[in-house]
Design an enzyme around this catalytic site. Sequence first.
Site, mmCIF file in Angstrom:
data_model
loop_
_atom_site.group_PDB
_atom_site.id
_atom_site.type_symbol
_atom_site.label_atom_id
_atom_site.label_comp_id
_atom_site.label_asym_id
_atom_site.label_seq_id
_atom_site.Cartn_x
_atom_site.Cartn_y
_atom_site.Cartn_z
ATOM 1 C CE LYS A 56 -4.068 -1.757 2.317
ATOM 2 N NZ LYS A 56 -4.944 -1.534 3.459
ATOM 3 C CG HIS A 79 -1.351 7.369 2.999
ATOM 4 N ND1 HIS A 79 -1.656 7.958 4.191
ATOM 5 C CD2 HIS A 79 -1.970 6.161 3.006
ATOM 6 C CE1 HIS A 79 -2.432 7.163 4.900
ATOM 7 N NE2 HIS A 79 -2.622 6.052 4.203
ATOM 8 C CG HIS A 96 1.518 5.565 6.473
ATOM 9 N ND1 HIS A 96 1.214 5.402 5.144
ATOM 10 C CD2 HIS A 96 0.832 4.614 7.130
ATOM 11 C CE1 HIS A 96 0.391 4.375 5.012
ATOM 12 N NE2 HIS A 96 0.138 3.878 6.193
HETATM 13 N N1 ARG Z 1 -0.402 -1.805 10.195
HETATM 14 C C1 ARG Z 1 -1.409 -1.215 11.015
HETATM 15 C C2 ARG Z 1 -2.132 -0.118 10.227
HETATM 16 O O1 ARG Z 1 -1.575 0.428 9.315
HETATM 17 C C3 ARG Z 1 -0.855 -0.606 12.262
HETATM 18 C C4 ARG Z 1 -0.160 -1.586 13.167
HETATM 19 C C5 ARG Z 1 0.040 -1.028 14.532
HETATM 20 N N2 ARG Z 1 0.714 -1.905 15.421
HETATM 21 C C6 ARG Z 1 0.155 -3.008 15.960
HETATM 22 N N3 ARG Z 1 0.889 -3.773 16.720
HETATM 23 N N4 ARG Z 1 -1.106 -3.300 15.789
HETATM 24 O O2 ARG Z 1 -3.244 0.185 10.562
#
Ligand code: ARG
Length: 569
Positions: free
Chosen positions: A126, A129, A132
Site C-alpha cells: 500500500k 501516504h 503515515h
Molecule cells: N499496520 C497497522 C495499520 O496500518 C498498524 C499496526 C500497529 N501496530 C500493531 N501492533 N497493531 O493500521
Amino acid sequence: MKDFRASIAKLLVAQNIGLEEEQILRAVETPPTADLGDYAFPCFALAKVLRKSPQLIAEELAQKVRAEWLSRVEAKGAYLNFYIAAQALVEETLGAIYRDGERYGASDEGAGKTVCIDFSSTNIAKPFHIGHIRSTVQGDAIASIYEFLGYRTVRINYLGDYGTQFGMLINAYRMWGDEQALEADPIHELLRLYVRYNAEAKENAELQERARDSFHLLEQGREEETALWKRFKELSLREFQRVYDLLNIRFDSWDGEFYHSQFIGEVLSELKEKELLVLDDHAMIIPLGEEMPPALILKSNGSSTYITRDIATACHRKKVYDFDESIYVVGTQQNLHFRQLKAVLHKMGYDWADQVEHVPFGMISLKDGAMSTRSGNVVFLEDVLNNSIQKTRQIMEERNPELENKDEVAKAVGIGAVKFQELYNNRIKDYTFSWEDVLNFDGESGPYVQYSAARANRVVWRAAEEFGMMPGYPVDGALLSAEEEHQLLRRLYDFPGTIEQAKTNKEPSLITRQVTEIAKAFNKFYNRIPVLNAPTPELVRARLSLVAASGRVIRIGLRLLGIASPDRM
Ligand code: ARG
C-alpha cells in the site's frame, strides 16, 4: 539543578499556611505574563483556613517570604508572585548547560529499563501516504525522548504484511497484473490492482470469496501464493526504505504480522487451556463483557485476525525483550482494538498487560475528503517530502545564493519543516492536510527555529574568528539581568522539565513548543541587545555565553524531534 518550584513550596510550608507541601506544589503556577514574575501562588484556597481574605494573605506572605535566590516577592490581588534573582537563574541554567553540554536535560531515570515502541508499522503493498507521517514521526520522537532519559528502546516497525488484503492482491495480480508496471513503479501498480479489486469485489461476492481462499492458502504456506506475497513485500520495502532514508528514521526490528503469525498456534493452545475461547457461529471469539465487543480470534474459515496476531506479538515481545513498557503509536481509529488487546492479555492472567499502552493520535484528512487507499485518494509522503525540499532549495537560491552545500541544507530544512508541523500540535488533534500549510515557512515553523540555532552559531563563530573569544561559564549573573535575558534564561531553565513531561505524556509537541518559545525569546534578545558590540569585554562574553547556550538547547530539542540543525542557512 535547583528546582525553583519545589523550593517555593518549601518556603510556603515554613509559613504554616495550612496546606501540605504536595498541595502547594501543585498550586504553584507560571503566570500568564512576564511582569507577574516567574512563578505565582494563588491564595484563594487559604482564605477558609486562615479566615482572612486571600488578598490580605497574599500581602502578609509577601512581607515574610524571603530567600537569597528571589529578587522580589510581591502580592498582586490574591496572588503571590515570585521573581527569581538573575544570579540564581544564571547559575542554575547556564551552570547546568555548560556542565552537561549535549546532555542538558538528559537523565538516567530509565537505566536498566526497556521500552518497546511499535511505530510507523506500515502496510506493505500500500502507498506510504501522508497519513503515515503521524505514527512514523511521533513514534521516532517518543523513542528519542526515552533514549535521552536513559531507557533502552526497541524501535519496532510491525509491518502489515499479512491479512485478507493479500488474498485480494494475489488474485488481482493474476487477473490484471502488468509485470512491467510492477517493476517500474511497484506501489502505484499494486495500488491500482487493490483499488480495482475492491471496486469489483463490491459487486461480486465470488471475488471476496476468492480473496479469502487465497489468503488461507498463504497462511498454510502454499508455494505459489507465498512467492507472490514475497515479491510484493520486497518491492514495497524497497519503496518504503527511500522514505525512511529521507526521514532519517531507523528501526531495530521489522518483524511484522507475518513473522508473528508463527506463534499463533501456541497462543491458541494457551487460550484454549485457559478456557477463554468461545465458539460462535463457526468462529472463535473471546467475550469481553459488557464494555466492549468480543475479540474475534479465528474466523469461520479458520483464518487468524489482526487481533490474534497482536496477542501473539505482545506475548512474544514480552518474552524476547522483557519490556517495562510496550507502546503502540497508532491512530485513534484503533482505540477499541487496543482496549480489546489489553483486556485479552489481562484475561490471560498477565499483569504486564498494564505495561502495554496505546498512544493514539488524530486523523489527517484531505481537503476533498478522507484519505482512502481503497478509493485511491491519497497524497504520497515521499512527494510531500520532496516538494518541501525543492521549495526550500528555491527559497535558498533567492535569499542566500552563496551558501555552501545547498543540497544538504535544503534537505535538512525541507524535511525538518514537514516534521515540525507534524509535531507542533497535540497529537490527538485531527488535521486537514494542505500543501499551503506544509510549505509555509513563515511564523512558528521548523525553518524559523532552525534559523535561530544557525544564527546563534554564527555569532559564536564570529566571536572566535574576530575576537578570539569563547563562550563559557562561570558568568556573573548581574551581567544578564535585562528583561530579555531573564525571559530567555527562564525558557532555557524550563527545558529539562519539558522533556520529562513530554516523556510522561508521550507528547513530543511539548518540546516543539518549548524550542519555539526559546527561539522567539532568543531572537527578541538578540534583536534588542548588542552582543559582539556590547560596551565591555565582560558583557560581550556573558551575552555570548547566553547565545551559545540558546543555540545548544535549541539543537538538543530539535534532535529529540528528529530534526537536523544546519550550522548555517
Ligand atoms: N499496520 C497497522 C495499520 O496500518 C498498524 C499496526 C500497529 N501496530 C500493531 N501492533 N497493531 O493500521
